[in-house]
Motif scaffolding. Structure first.
Motif, PDB file in Angstrom:
ATOM      1  N   ASP A 278      -2.306  -8.134   6.277  1.00  0.00           N
ATOM      2  CA  ASP A 278      -1.475  -7.128   5.613  1.00  0.00           C
ATOM      3  C   ASP A 278      -0.740  -7.770   4.437  1.00  0.00           C
ATOM      4  O   ASP A 278       0.065  -8.684   4.615  1.00  0.00           O
ATOM      5  CB  ASP A 278      -0.462  -6.558   6.612  1.00  0.00           C
ATOM      6  N   THR A 279      -1.048  -7.304   3.248  1.00  0.00           N
ATOM      7  CA  THR A 279      -0.421  -7.844   2.027  1.00  0.00           C
ATOM      8  C   THR A 279       0.481  -6.816   1.348  1.00  0.00           C
ATOM      9  O   THR A 279       0.794  -6.950   0.172  1.00  0.00           O
ATOM     10  CB  THR A 279      -1.508  -8.301   1.033  1.00  0.00           C
ATOM     11  N   SER A 280       0.894  -5.799   2.083  1.00  0.00           N
ATOM     12  CA  SER A 280       1.719  -4.751   1.473  1.00  0.00           C
ATOM     13  C   SER A 280       3.097  -5.263   1.067  1.00  0.00           C
ATOM     14  O   SER A 280       3.742  -4.683   0.184  1.00  0.00           O
ATOM     15  CB  SER A 280       1.873  -3.578   2.443  1.00  0.00           C
ATOM     16  N   PHE A 281       3.564  -6.336   1.703  1.00  0.00           N
ATOM     17  CA  PHE A 281       4.885  -6.876   1.381  1.00  0.00           C
ATOM     18  C   PHE A 281       4.857  -7.754   0.128  1.00  0.00           C
ATOM     19  O   PHE A 281       5.902  -8.116  -0.405  1.00  0.00           O
ATOM     20  CB  PHE A 281       5.420  -7.705   2.564  1.00  0.00           C
ATOM     21  N   LEU A 282       3.656  -8.102  -0.344  1.00  0.00           N
ATOM     22  CA  LEU A 282       3.540  -8.933  -1.534  1.00  0.00           C
ATOM     23  C   LEU A 282       3.697  -8.086  -2.794  1.00  0.00           C
ATOM     24  O   LEU A 282       3.395  -6.894  -2.793  1.00  0.00           O
ATOM     25  CB  LEU A 282       2.174  -9.634  -1.556  1.00  0.00           C
ATOM     26  N   PRO A 283       4.201  -8.693  -3.872  1.00  0.00           N
ATOM     27  CA  PRO A 283       4.342  -7.911  -5.118  1.00  0.00           C
ATOM     28  C   PRO A 283       2.982  -7.501  -5.673  1.00  0.00           C
ATOM     29  O   PRO A 283       2.060  -8.294  -5.726  1.00  0.00           O
ATOM     30  CB  PRO A 283       5.068  -8.889  -6.062  1.00  0.00           C
ATOM     31  N   ASP A 284       2.886  -6.235  -6.046  1.00  0.00           N
ATOM     32  CA  ASP A 284       1.649  -5.696  -6.602  1.00  0.00           C
ATOM     33  C   ASP A 284       2.020  -4.828  -7.807  1.00  0.00           C
ATOM     34  O   ASP A 284       2.698  -3.800  -7.662  1.00  0.00           O
ATOM     35  CB  ASP A 284       0.907  -4.868  -5.559  1.00  0.00           C
ATOM     36  N   LYS A 285       1.592  -5.233  -8.990  1.00  0.00           N
ATOM     37  CA  LYS A 285       1.983  -4.546 -10.214  1.00  0.00           C
ATOM     38  C   LYS A 285       1.468  -3.109 -10.233  1.00  0.00           C
ATOM     39  O   LYS A 285       2.201  -2.175 -10.580  1.00  0.00           O
ATOM     40  CB  LYS A 285       1.461  -5.311 -11.421  1.00  0.00           C
ATOM     41  N   GLU A 286       0.213  -2.910  -9.846  1.00  0.00           N
ATOM     42  CA  GLU A 286      -0.359  -1.561  -9.878  1.00  0.00           C
ATOM     43  C   GLU A 286       0.351  -0.650  -8.884  1.00  0.00           C
ATOM     44  O   GLU A 286       0.645   0.519  -9.181  1.00  0.00           O
ATOM     45  CB  GLU A 286      -1.852  -1.631  -9.566  1.00  0.00           C
ATOM     46  N   ARG A 287       0.641  -1.187  -7.678  1.00  0.00           N
ATOM     47  CA  ARG A 287       1.325  -0.367  -6.683  1.00  0.00           C
ATOM     48  C   ARG A 287       2.746  -0.018  -7.142  1.00  0.00           C
ATOM     49  O   ARG A 287       3.218   1.112  -6.937  1.00  0.00           O
ATOM     50  CB  ARG A 287       1.368  -1.106  -5.346  1.00  0.00           C
ATOM     51  N   GLU A 288       3.422  -0.964  -7.771  1.00  0.00           N
ATOM     52  CA  GLU A 288       4.773  -0.692  -8.260  1.00  0.00           C
ATOM     53  C   GLU A 288       4.757   0.364  -9.369  1.00  0.00           C
ATOM     54  O   GLU A 288       5.628   1.246  -9.411  1.00  0.00           O
ATOM     55  CB  GLU A 288       5.406  -1.985  -8.780  1.00  0.00           C
ATOM     56  N   GLU A 289       3.768   0.284 -10.266  1.00  0.00           N
ATOM     57  CA  GLU A 289       3.680   1.291 -11.324  1.00  0.00           C
ATOM     58  C   GLU A 289       3.407   2.674 -10.743  1.00  0.00           C
ATOM     59  O   GLU A 289       3.974   3.674 -11.197  1.00  0.00           O
ATOM     60  CB  GLU A 289       2.576   0.900 -12.311  1.00  0.00           C
TER      61      GLU A 289
END
Length: 333
Positions: free
Chosen positions: A146-157
């Motif tokens: 599970d990598t949902s806690f990692l920063p993700d630029k596309e998910r943040e946008e």
């Protein structure tokens, strides 16, 4: 080996810098010689002394004035040409000296890096082998983690776009609610009630409502005391609660505001419950709000019903309690 090569490069850079400094000094001396005015008199004096001496030796005896001038001009030109040739020769010698130093530096540089180039040709082969071995040892990502806690630029946008859509939708909904019309029943109170009703929007403030009531009551012409009154001199009392001017009807409805005598969110037509029943008991009905002059309140605030009125305090809570007849009444916490 890399340290030695870097050291040689640094040494060559220092030598080049030294040569550039010498060139700058040479140019500086040239400019100083051209612009120097302090010794110009002595130069011209020595120049013309030599011409005069040569002229004396060549013009022995009687000579005409024209011959004298011609010989003098010829000698001045010859002397200037001689000085120019000497200056040019001096500058050429200095320039050759600088070029010779440059050539020596270039030769040393090419000789010192011959061995380094041969070694650098051998190094890429070893580096390629190391890269291939690293690629073989590298592991891929585990798709089950599970990598949902990692920063993700596309998910943040995407989240920001969704938040912006929600904000725009919420503001549009609030604007529509504030634009909805509502009917407010009020009573102009001067010791006795004069009931009226006025259509407003939920987004209107109490001050805007009082301004509209003042215009309406002045138009009727029944209340002479309102001719010179302003909206700041009016008060709005609802459920024994004095509501400040800056509140809007929307604020009271959304917060489900309550006053001393009950809820402040019902503005439709009902009888005054306190005149018909027990003032402590609240039913579904709500009595009309009162519009009064502040001066009347100051004169009669010690007399009922003004003695019951108190300013609206959003922090003040009222709790519900059941009486034996299953009707609700409110007491201050």
């Amino acid at each position: 080996m890399n340290n030695s090569a870097e050291g040689l490069r640094a040494l060559n850079l220092l030598k080049k810098r030294k040569i550039l400094q010498e060139e700058l000094e040479l140019k500086k001396r040239r400019i100083e010689e051209e612009n120097r005015m302090g010794n110009i008199d002595s130069k011209f004096k020595a120049h013309y002394d030599a011409i005069e001496q040569q002229l004396k030796s060549d013009t022995i005896g009687l000579v005409t004035l024209e011959d004298m001038k011609r010989k003098q001009e010829d000698m001045i030109k010859a002397r200037q040409q001689q000085l120019a040739r000497e200056r040019k020769a001096r500058l050429d010698a200095e320039q050759k000296k600088i070029e010779a130093k440059k050539q020596m530096t270039v030769k040393k540089q090419t000789l010192s890096f011959v061995d380094d180039e041969e070694e650098e040709e051998e190094e890429p082969v070893a580096e390629m082998e190391d890269d291939e071995s690293k690629r073989k040892k590298r592991f891929g990502k585990n798709p089950d983690v599970d990598t949902s806690f990692l920063p993700d630029k596309e998910r943040e946008e995407e989240d920001n776009r969704f938040r912006e859509q929600l904000r725009v939708e919420w503001e549009r909904t609030q604007a529509e609610i504030k634009a909805e019309p509502m009917l407010v029943v009020y009573s102009y109170w001067d010791g006795s009630g004069h009931r009226r009703e006025l259509a407003v929007k939920k987004g209107n403030s109490i001050q805007q409502f009082l301004q509209a009531t003042l215009v309406t009551l002045r138009t009727e012409g029944q209340f002479s005391e309102l001719r010179s009154a302003t909206v700041d001199q009016l008060m709005f009392v609802k459920e024994d609660t004095i509501i400040p001017h800056h509140y809007t009807f929307y604020d009271l409805i959304v917060s489900k505001a309550r006053g001393k005598g009950g809820p402040l969110i019902c503005f439709d037509v009902h009888d005054d419950v306190r005149l018909l029943h027990d003032a402590k008991r609240e039913k579904d009905e709500s009595h009309a709000g009162k519009v009064i002059l502040r001066s009347w309140y100051e004169r009669n605030k010690h007399i009922y019903p003004a003695s019951r009125w108190e300013p609206y305090d959003p922090e003040k809570k009222y709790e519900k309690a059941n009486n034996p007849e299953d009707e609700e009444h409110y007491s201050v916490i």
